[in-house]
Design a protein around this motif. Structure first.
Motif, PDB file in Angstrom:
ATOM      1  N   HIS A   1     -26.000  35.800  11.071  1.00  0.00           N
ATOM      2  CA  HIS A   1     -26.382  36.866  11.682  1.00  0.00           C
ATOM      3  C   HIS A   1     -26.502  37.450  13.433  1.00  0.00           C
ATOM      4  O   HIS A   1     -25.423  38.125  13.957  1.00  0.00           O
ATOM      5  N   ARG A   2     -25.657  35.553  13.650  1.00  0.00           N
ATOM      6  CA  ARG A   2     -24.778  36.202  14.999  1.00  0.00           C
ATOM      7  C   ARG A   2     -23.644  36.769  14.794  1.00  0.00           C
ATOM      8  O   ARG A   2     -23.570  37.143  15.872  1.00  0.00           O
TER       9      ARG A   2
ATOM     10  N   THR B   1     -30.276  28.740   4.524  1.00  0.00           N
ATOM     11  CA  THR B   1     -30.627  29.384   5.798  1.00  0.00           C
ATOM     12  C   THR B   1     -29.705  29.208   6.847  1.00  0.00           C
ATOM     13  O   THR B   1     -29.281  29.927   7.956  1.00  0.00           O
ATOM     14  N   ASP B   2     -28.686  27.989   7.494  1.00  0.00           N
ATOM     15  CA  ASP B   2     -27.966  27.661   8.205  1.00  0.00           C
ATOM     16  C   ASP B   2     -26.814  29.014   7.990  1.00  0.00           C
ATOM     17  O   ASP B   2     -26.501  29.545   8.897  1.00  0.00           O
TER      18      ASP B   2
ATOM     19  N   ASP C   1     -27.310  32.441   6.643  1.00  0.00           N
ATOM     20  CA  ASP C   1     -27.668  33.163   7.276  1.00  0.00           C
ATOM     21  C   ASP C   1     -27.995  33.539   8.569  1.00  0.00           C
ATOM     22  O   ASP C   1     -27.887  35.027   9.219  1.00  0.00           O
ATOM     23  N   THR C   2     -28.023  32.496   9.112  1.00  0.00           N
ATOM     24  CA  THR C   2     -28.177  32.666  10.844  1.00  0.00           C
ATOM     25  C   THR C   2     -27.087  32.857  11.445  1.00  0.00           C
ATOM     26  O   THR C   2     -26.463  33.544  12.535  1.00  0.00           O
TER      27      THR C   2
END
Length: 282
Positions: free
Chosen positions: A31-32, A24-25, A27-28
């Motif tokens: 995207h950023r 999750t980290d 993936d975030t």
């Protein structure tokens, strides 16, 4: 970083022994990054329970990533850190040459690498070599320290690692007027084979820690606690301590009876304790 917008495939990876850097980290962060630099994040390919030592194209989702690049599905890849996709220098360099030949780019977020330029490729290569040098240096220091202990005939005391047994080999007065017991560590004939099997499954067969736990349970190999259930933290301790135990001899009938061994009810300590469990006694 190169500012020209690109169509990028994201790649995220975890191995079961990692405590941070979750999917999750990652993936975030992808995207950023793409939002910040105006890149199009075509897709994010997720690789779970795979060690960094496995070359990219030998990973199930890694092969998918490369196939999609060959099919023209993106202009390159974006990863949070180099070791998400590459760990071995030779693997990273060969892959980067292929990317360059195909007009594709490798972008990393934390190291701020973009291989679309010669300077970016140089940074990529330096960071790969530096990372491998640091790992080799750590292993070399550990081996040198252990070799020095062996040459001085040091004995061991403390918690007994899985697959080992300690026997009393002498006593001497301590500084407080008492008696200090001296021990020698041996391979336990009953459990050392299981320790070596765990190492082979990790290093030769490249199984994840979760897969090794399942395999041990399937084979009915008792855990250090004596129960059936194996834990990832237990395997971590076994693998991290194994290089420091290769020199010890197998216990035979000629040796004294053991006074302590890994047995039911005695759990293997966490990895953080295993460096101190083999403290030397003068």
């Amino acid at each position: 970083m190169q500012e020209e917008p690109k169509r990028l495939l994201g790649y995220v990876r975890t191995s079961t022994d990692e405590q941070g850097n979750s999917l999750t980290d990652q993936d975030t962060a992808l995207h950023r990054f793409c939002d910040l630099y105006g890149h199009e994040l075509v897709d994010v390919i997720v690789e779970e329970d795979v060690s960094a030592s496995v070359p990219l194209e030998k990973r199930p989702r890694g092969r998918e990533l490369m196939d999609r690049l060959r099919d023209g599905g993106a202009d390159g890849i974006v990863i949070t850190e180099l070791d998400r996709a590459f760990r071995l220098t030779v693997d990273g360099i060969l892959q980067s040459d292929w990317f360059t030949d195909q007009g594709l780019v490798i972008c990393t977020i934390n190291e701020r690498v973009d291989t679309s330029t010669p300077d970016g490729w140089l940074s990529f290569a330096i960071k790969l070599v530096t990372g491998e040098w640091e790992r080799r240096k750590t292993r070399w220091r550990t081996r040198r320290t252990l070799a020095g202990l062996r040459e001085r005939g040091k004995l061991y005391s403390g918690t007994v690692p899985y697959g080992c047994v300690k026997t009393e080999c002498g006593r001497e007065p301590d500084d407080n007027g008492g008696v200090r017991i001296k021990y020698r560590l041996y391979r336990d004939p009953e459990t050392w084979g299981a320790r070596e099997m765990i190492v082979r499954m990790r290093e030769d067969e490249e199984l994840s820690l979760r897969a090794i736990c399942a395999e041990l349970q399937e084979r009915g190999v008792p855990a250090p606690s004596g129960g059936r259930l194996w834990h990832i933290s237990t395997l971590q301790g076994i693998l991290e301590s194994h290089d420091g135990l290769k020199h010890i001899p197998l216990r035979t009938d000629a040796h004294e009876a053991p006074v302590s061994a890994t047995a039911p009810g005695v759990a293997l300590p966490p990895a953080s304790m295993q460096s101190s469990e083999l403290r030397a006694v003068s």
